[in-house]
Design a protein around this motif. Structure first.
Motif, PDB file in Angstrom:
ATOM      1  N   PHE A   1      11.200  93.588  63.701  1.00 48.13           N
ATOM      2  CA  PHE A   1      10.949  92.940  65.123  1.00 48.13           C
ATOM      3  C   PHE A   1      11.990  93.386  65.917  1.00 48.13           C
ATOM      4  O   PHE A   1      11.912  94.072  66.950  1.00 48.13           O
ATOM      5  CB  PHE A   1      10.672  91.564  65.020  1.00 48.13           C
TER       6      PHE A   1
ATOM      7  N   ASP B   1       4.920  92.544  60.747  1.00 49.20           N
ATOM      8  CA  ASP B   1       4.755  91.649  59.858  1.00 49.20           C
ATOM      9  C   ASP B   1       3.660  92.326  58.686  1.00 49.20           C
ATOM     10  O   ASP B   1       4.034  92.285  57.864  1.00 49.20           O
ATOM     11  CB  ASP B   1       3.710  90.371  60.204  1.00 49.20           C
ATOM     12  N   ALA B   2       2.992  93.304  59.332  1.00 46.75           N
ATOM     13  CA  ALA B   2       1.934  94.007  58.113  1.00 46.75           C
ATOM     14  C   ALA B   2       3.139  94.989  57.337  1.00 46.75           C
ATOM     15  O   ALA B   2       3.128  94.985  56.199  1.00 46.75           O
ATOM     16  CB  ALA B   2       1.265  94.781  58.887  1.00 46.75           C
TER      17      ALA B   2
ATOM     18  N   THR C   1      10.072  88.941  52.723  1.00 46.75           N
ATOM     19  CA  THR C   1       9.273  89.397  53.861  1.00 46.75           C
ATOM     20  C   THR C   1       9.471  89.074  55.217  1.00 46.75           C
ATOM     21  O   THR C   1       9.697  89.864  56.028  1.00 46.75           O
ATOM     22  CB  THR C   1       7.776  88.903  53.707  1.00 46.75           C
ATOM     23  N   GLY C   2      10.051  87.630  55.448  1.00 52.24           N
ATOM     24  CA  GLY C   2      10.572  87.294  56.719  1.00 52.24           C
ATOM     25  C   GLY C   2      11.818  87.968  57.162  1.00 52.24           C
ATOM     26  O   GLY C   2      11.879  88.370  58.245  1.00 52.24           O
TER      27      GLY C   2
ATOM     28  N   GLU D   1       5.097  92.478  66.769  1.00 50.78           N
ATOM     29  CA  GLU D   1       4.999  91.553  65.778  1.00 50.78           C
ATOM     30  C   GLU D   1       3.922  91.777  64.697  1.00 50.78           C
ATOM     31  O   GLU D   1       4.439  91.403  63.781  1.00 50.78           O
ATOM     32  CB  GLU D   1       4.551  89.874  66.571  1.00 50.78           C
ATOM     33  N   LEU D   2       2.565  91.953  64.890  1.00 51.14           N
ATOM     34  CA  LEU D   2       1.699  92.189  64.124  1.00 51.14           C
ATOM     35  C   LEU D   2       1.943  93.353  63.088  1.00 51.14           C
ATOM     36  O   LEU D   2       2.013  93.567  61.693  1.00 51.14           O
ATOM     37  CB  LEU D   2       0.227  92.593  64.520  1.00 51.14           C
TER      38      LEU D   2
ATOM     39  N   GLU E   1       8.123  85.035  50.435  1.00 51.61           N
ATOM     40  CA  GLU E   1       8.031  84.807  51.959  1.00 51.61           C
ATOM     41  C   GLU E   1       9.506  85.019  52.448  1.00 51.61           C
ATOM     42  O   GLU E   1       9.583  85.629  53.617  1.00 51.61           O
ATOM     43  CB  GLU E   1       7.590  83.437  52.123  1.00 51.61           C
TER      44      GLU E   1
ATOM     45  N   ALA F   1       6.211  94.561  57.078  1.00 50.79           N
ATOM     46  CA  ALA F   1       7.167  93.878  56.036  1.00 50.79           C
ATOM     47  C   ALA F   1       6.505  93.518  54.967  1.00 50.79           C
ATOM     48  O   ALA F   1       6.947  93.559  53.541  1.00 50.79           O
ATOM     49  CB  ALA F   1       7.731  92.502  56.821  1.00 50.79           C
ATOM     50  N   ARG F   2       5.213  93.100  54.747  1.00 53.17           N
ATOM     51  CA  ARG F   2       4.469  92.974  53.671  1.00 53.17           C
ATOM     52  C   ARG F   2       4.433  94.039  52.637  1.00 53.17           C
ATOM     53  O   ARG F   2       4.465  93.913  51.534  1.00 53.17           O
ATOM     54  CB  ARG F   2       3.090  92.248  54.196  1.00 53.17           C
TER      55      ARG F   2
ATOM     56  N   ARG G   1      10.840  91.591  57.929  1.00 62.52           N
ATOM     57  CA  ARG G   1       9.941  91.454  59.479  1.00 62.52           C
ATOM     58  C   ARG G   1      10.924  91.133  60.362  1.00 62.52           C
ATOM     59  O   ARG G   1      10.843  91.770  61.739  1.00 62.52           O
ATOM     60  CB  ARG G   1       8.950  90.153  59.242  1.00 62.52           C
TER      61      ARG G   1
END
Length: 180
Positions: A133, A143-144, A125-126, A139-140, A122, A146-147, A129
């Protein structure tokens, strides 16, 4: 080892981490580790309450070495988000120690380690992310992506692939390309 020839707490952690990487979590026990380090069990109990205390220290050492150290280097590098993301991929292109695979195998057997691994994933990934950003990704998408990137790096390590700086640079080029 300290200058007086006695093992430090860090020596025990390092020895346990090497044993974990070489032989797995079940091999990390006080007596075999003391024998490997050529000291008595008493030395162990000078530094740790019990095996669980050593295991927690090992987990925290892994977090520091595998994640916090990298984030600190990227942050210290400075520059805009693109420059920091490139630095992150540069660091990810360096051959890592075998700890990632060993700790994740340990996590499959141990709930406390699994919890730490989830927190590390986490955090990684954060961090990615936030860079994405800052670069202007919605944002979406941030997030995607970054994962995907976190899973890519971890997947390479788990598959035993040697990270390739060329691929990492190419990925960074794609992600950091001006968006329009």
């Amino acid at each position: 080892m300290t200058t007086n020839g006695k093992l430090s707490r860090q020596d025990w952690i390092d020895g346990a981490m090497k044993l974990l990487a070489q032989s797995g979590a079940a091999s990390v026990r006080v007596e075999p580790l003391a024998a490997r380090l050529k000291v008595t069990k008493g030395s162990f109990y000078w530094h740790f309450r019990d095996l669980a205390d050593l295991q927690e220290a090992m987990r925290q050492a892994w977090v520091q070495r595998s994640t916090d150290w990298v984030i600190d280097r990227v942050t210290e590098h400075g520059g805009d988000a693109r420059a920091r993301l490139r630095k992150l991929f540069e660091l990810a292109g360096v051959k890592p120690p075998p700890m990632e695979k060993a700790v994740r195998a340990w996590a499959a057997l141990d709930p406390a380690t699994a919890k730490v691994v989830r927190a590390v994933d986490e955090k990684r990934t954060g961090f990615v992310r936030a860079l994405l950003f800052e670069m202007g990704y919605p944002e979406l998408q941030a997030d995607a992506l970054a994962r995907v990137l976190t899973c890519f790096v971890v997947g390479e390590l788990m598959c035993g692939l040697t990270p390739d700086a060329r691929y990492n640079a190419a990925i960074a080029d794609i992600i950091c390309a001006p968006r329009g």
